[in-house]
Design an enzyme around this catalytic site. Structure first.
Site, PDB file in Angstrom:
ATOM      1  N   ARG A  52      -2.826  14.351  -1.558  1.00 12.79           N
ATOM      2  CA  ARG A  52      -3.534  15.634  -1.703  1.00 12.79           C
ATOM      3  C   ARG A  52      -2.693  16.564  -2.122  1.00 12.79           C
ATOM      4  NH1 ARG A  52      -7.579  15.186   3.360  1.00 12.79           N
ATOM      5  NH2 ARG A  52      -5.514  14.157   3.989  1.00 12.79           N
ATOM      6  N   ARG A  56       4.103   9.833   2.514  1.00 11.35           N
ATOM      7  CA  ARG A  56       2.838  10.242   1.771  1.00 11.35           C
ATOM      8  C   ARG A  56       3.299  11.180   0.529  1.00 11.35           C
ATOM      9  NH1 ARG A  56      -1.670  10.796   5.253  1.00 11.35           N
ATOM     10  NH2 ARG A  56      -1.653   8.896   6.484  1.00 11.35           N
ATOM     11  N   ARG A  99      -8.465  10.953  -8.301  1.00 11.71           N
ATOM     12  CA  ARG A  99      -9.277  10.473  -7.095  1.00 11.71           C
ATOM     13  C   ARG A  99     -10.766  11.045  -7.181  1.00 11.71           C
ATOM     14  NH1 ARG A  99      -7.996   9.363  -2.089  1.00 11.71           N
ATOM     15  NH2 ARG A  99     -10.459   9.370  -2.013  1.00 11.71           N
ATOM     16  N   ASP A 159      -3.225   1.749   2.305  1.00 12.53           N
ATOM     17  CA  ASP A 159      -3.442   2.520   3.326  1.00 12.53           C
ATOM     18  C   ASP A 159      -3.181   1.208   4.584  1.00 12.53           C
ATOM     19  OD1 ASP A 159      -4.540   4.917   4.650  1.00 12.53           O
ATOM     20  OD2 ASP A 159      -5.174   3.471   6.022  1.00 12.53           O
ATOM     21  N   TYR A 168      -6.674   2.265  16.051  1.00 13.15           N
ATOM     22  CA  TYR A 168      -7.879   2.268  15.180  1.00 13.15           C
ATOM     23  C   TYR A 168      -8.732   1.435  15.773  1.00 13.15           C
ATOM     24  CZ  TYR A 168      -5.211   5.867  12.693  1.00 13.15           C
ATOM     25  OH  TYR A 168      -4.623   7.033  12.184  1.00 13.15           O
TER      26      TYR A 168
HETATM   27  O1  CP3 Z   1       3.281   7.591   1.645  1.00 10.17           O
HETATM   28  C1  CP3 Z   1       2.628   7.149   0.556  1.00 10.17           C
HETATM   29  O2  CP3 Z   1       2.658   7.782  -0.157  1.00 10.17           O
HETATM   30  C2  CP3 Z   1       1.683   6.017   0.433  1.00 10.17           C
HETATM   31  C3  CP3 Z   1       0.341   6.164   0.816  1.00 10.17           C
HETATM   32  C4  CP3 Z   1      -0.153   5.950   2.312  1.00 10.17           C
HETATM   33  C5  CP3 Z   1      -1.201   6.330   2.771  1.00 10.17           C
HETATM   34  N1  CP3 Z   1      -1.585   6.318   4.131  1.00 10.17           N
HETATM   35  C6  CP3 Z   1      -2.302   6.943   1.698  1.00 10.17           C
HETATM   36  C7  CP3 Z   1      -3.288   7.590   2.280  1.00 10.17           C
HETATM   37  C8  CP3 Z   1       0.524   5.377   3.400  1.00 10.17           C
HETATM   38  C9  CP3 Z   1       1.817   4.923   3.675  1.00 10.17           C
HETATM   39  C10 CP3 Z   1      -0.343   5.445   4.437  1.00 10.17           C
HETATM   40  C11 CP3 Z   1      -0.121   4.887   6.010  1.00 10.17           C
HETATM   41  C12 CP3 Z   1      -1.147   5.645   7.173  1.00 10.17           C
HETATM   42  N2  CP3 Z   1      -2.382   5.660   7.098  1.00 10.17           N
HETATM   43  C13 CP3 Z   1      -0.624   5.829   8.471  1.00 10.17           C
HETATM   44  C14 CP3 Z   1       1.003   5.872   8.787  1.00 10.17           C
HETATM   45  C15 CP3 Z   1       1.579   6.764   8.157  1.00 10.17           C
HETATM   46  C16 CP3 Z   1       1.522   8.157   9.053  1.00 10.17           C
HETATM   47  O3  CP3 Z   1       0.973   9.054   8.376  1.00 10.17           O
HETATM   48  O4  CP3 Z   1       1.731   8.382  10.101  1.00 10.17           O
HETATM   49  C17 CP3 Z   1      -1.773   6.138   9.218  1.00 10.17           C
HETATM   50  C18 CP3 Z   1      -1.653   6.576  10.627  1.00 10.17           C
HETATM   51  C19 CP3 Z   1      -2.836   5.885   8.246  1.00 10.17           C
HETATM   52  C20 CP3 Z   1      -4.246   6.037   8.554  1.00 10.17           C
HETATM   53  C21 CP3 Z   1      -4.869   7.245   7.681  1.00 10.17           C
HETATM   54  N3  CP3 Z   1      -5.296   7.135   6.631  1.00 10.17           N
HETATM   55  C22 CP3 Z   1      -4.793   8.599   8.075  1.00 10.17           C
HETATM   56  C23 CP3 Z   1      -4.421   9.359   9.419  1.00 10.17           C
HETATM   57  C24 CP3 Z   1      -5.290   9.155   6.936  1.00 10.17           C
HETATM   58  C25 CP3 Z   1      -5.551  10.748   6.645  1.00 10.17           C
HETATM   59  C26 CP3 Z   1      -6.981  11.060   6.854  1.00 10.17           C
HETATM   60  C27 CP3 Z   1      -7.240  12.505   6.227  1.00 10.17           C
HETATM   61  O5  CP3 Z   1      -8.033  12.517   5.421  1.00 10.17           O
HETATM   62  O6  CP3 Z   1      -6.448  13.690   6.626  1.00 10.17           O
HETATM   63  C28 CP3 Z   1      -5.696   8.067   6.059  1.00 10.17           C
HETATM   64  C29 CP3 Z   1      -5.924   8.435   4.582  1.00 10.17           C
HETATM   65  C30 CP3 Z   1      -5.083   8.524   3.789  1.00 10.17           C
HETATM   66  N4  CP3 Z   1      -4.320   7.424   3.280  1.00 10.17           N
HETATM   67  C31 CP3 Z   1      -4.877   9.415   2.409  1.00 10.17           C
HETATM   68  C32 CP3 Z   1      -3.820   9.001   1.967  1.00 10.17           C
HETATM   69  C33 CP3 Z   1      -3.233   9.547   0.788  1.00 10.17           C
HETATM   70  C34 CP3 Z   1      -5.889  10.631   2.250  1.00 10.17           C
HETATM   71  C35 CP3 Z   1      -6.938  10.136   1.645  1.00 10.17           C
HETATM   72  C36 CP3 Z   1      -7.710  11.032   0.624  1.00 10.17           C
HETATM   73  O7  CP3 Z   1      -6.830  11.567  -0.521  1.00 10.17           O
HETATM   74  O8  CP3 Z   1      -8.729  11.244   0.658  1.00 10.17           O
END
Ligand code: CP3
Length: 363
Positions: free
Chosen positions: A46, A42, A55, A91, A171
């Site tokens: 943010r 990640r 974004r 994602d 999910y």
């Molecule tokens: O690592 C990176 O920089 C690449 C991007 C990446 C995202 N999601 C972008 C994202 C990766 C590798 C993921 C994988 C992902 N998504 C996982 C596995 C990794 C982990 O953290 O365990 C999981 C469980 C998800 C599902 C998911 N998507 C969650 C739990 C969330 C967070 C929700 C929140 O807003 O707190 C997301 C959304 C998400 N995926 C964001 C990002 C940058 C946040 C969205 C935003 O910026 O509004």
């Protein structure tokens, strides 16, 4: 700018171009790199003001489908920190969205699925993924490969990724994020035939999603089984491991290194390695030296507690040094946090951490 054809691209095979000599790919192959390579799960997101700026007013999934935006967001942390690898911005639920599953990613919540999957008919209604579902992924990876070739001494490798079947299934079955994965496990224990069909379906989708990224030029892949730590080793072995192994075996045929990561996964590490990982990702709760003993001579990735960025810098760096020292016992070590960057992280702390890890003497 010219984009190399898929068959001309460098997938990390020794002797095929500069990228293979990058610290990340050397460490992943168990060769001695010039420095401990570092990237952050990640790393795009943010914590970066430049991410929040691009974004603004654009939904998460919409962003993932815009190749220019994906390219920009993926490159942001590479430019800012000079990390040793980029991770494709997308994602784990994006491939499901691409095949037509009605879902969204709600800010501060995570993926939310309109109609949770609970029956065999629900599973059978999910289409398989083909490259035609995700042309924007191919386009974004190609443009990233071209850009990343010019960053760093040997170019910067791109890590592709997908969600592992259990984490994605959670999910789909729960309909959203879950603490205890109760409905998911109820399906697993109560309807093993539906469970296996669902896991096989997701395995095919995740493998196809990874194949698209590798065909377009990704140098390595990471399979995220973030929530696998909710399982006992017995249940992991029976209900999850064969499906993750299928994903990793398909990617293995492409010759790219495979990283396998789960949170709170200490007791699962041997199985997660045996599932077909070249590199085992270690979460921050698990002592790295102990983890190295668990994974049977595999390369490890990890595992600094992501909250250490909120400690004084000298404490952060002292703990980072301990992680690097512990990593020496493995055939190779890729430095990372033990889970994703926390959104309130000060990027300057990650900049200092990156510089410290890359300058840390290995001899
Ligand atoms: O690592 C990176 O920089 C690449 C991007 C990446 C995202 N999601 C972008 C994202 C990766 C590798 C993921 C994988 C992902 N998504 C996982 C596995 C990794 C982990 O953290 O365990 C999981 C469980 C998800 C599902 C998911 N998507 C969650 C739990 C969330 C967070 C929700 C929140 O807003 O707190 C997301 C959304 C998400 N995926 C964001 C990002 C940058 C946040 C969205 C935003 O910026 O509004």
């Amino acid at each position: 700018m010219t984009t190399p054809r898929a068959d001309e691209q460098d997938h990390g095979t020794p002797g095929r171009g500069a990228l293979t000599q990058s610290a990340f790919l050397r460490a992943v192959r168990g060769e001695k790199p010039s420095h401990t390579p570092v990237w952050f799960m990640r790393q795009a997101g943010r914590a970066l003001p430049e991410y929040l700026a691009v974004r603004e007013g654009i939904g998460m999934l919409e962003s993932c489908m815009d190749p220019d935006l994906v390219t920009e967001i993926t490159l942001q942390p590479v430019r800012r920190y000079g990390v040793d690898a980029a991770i494709f911005f997308s994602d784990i639920v994006l491939p499901l969205k691409a095949v037509g599953v009605d879902l969204d990613i709600k800010p501060g919540v995570g993926p939310v699925v309109a109609q949770p999957v609970r029956t065999l008919a629900d599973v059978e209604a999910i289409p398989d993924l083909t490259p035609e579902h995700v042309p924007f992924v191919t386009a974004a990876v190609r443009s990233l490969i071209a850009e990343l070739a010019g960053i760093g001494e040997h170019g910067t490798p791109l890590i592709g990724f997908a969600g592992a079947p259990f984490t994605v299934a959670s999910y789909l079955v729960e309909g959203g994020p879950s603490k205890d994965h109760a409905r998911t496990k109820a399906l697993m224990y109560g309807a093993p035939d539906v469970w296996d069909a669902l896991m096989a379906k997701i395995a095919d989708i995740s493998a196809a999603f990874l194949e698209v990224q590798v065909a377009a030029g990704a140098s390595a892949v990471q399979l995220f089984d973030s929530w696998a730590g909710a399982l006992t080793p017995q249940d992991y072995e029976r209900f999850v491991m064969p499906h993750s192994a299928r994903v990793l075996a398909r990617v293995g045929e492409l010759g790219v290194p495979r990283i396998h990561f789960g949170v709170n996964s200490g007791f699962l590490l041997p199985l997660m390695g045996e599932a077909g990982a070249d590199v085992v990702g270690v979460d921050w709760r698990t002592p790295l030296d102990w983890a190295i003993g668990q994974v049977g001579g595999r390369v490890v990735q990890g595992n600094l507690d992501p909250t250490l960025v909120f400690a004084p810098t000298e404490v952060l760096l002292e703990r980072a040094a301990q992680v690097i020292e512990a990593g020496r016992a493995a055939p190779g070590h890729v430095f990372n946090l033990g889970h994703g960057v926390i959104p309130s992280t000060d990027p300057d702390q990650l900049a200092r951490l990156t510089e410290f890890v890359q300058a840390y003497p290995l001899d």
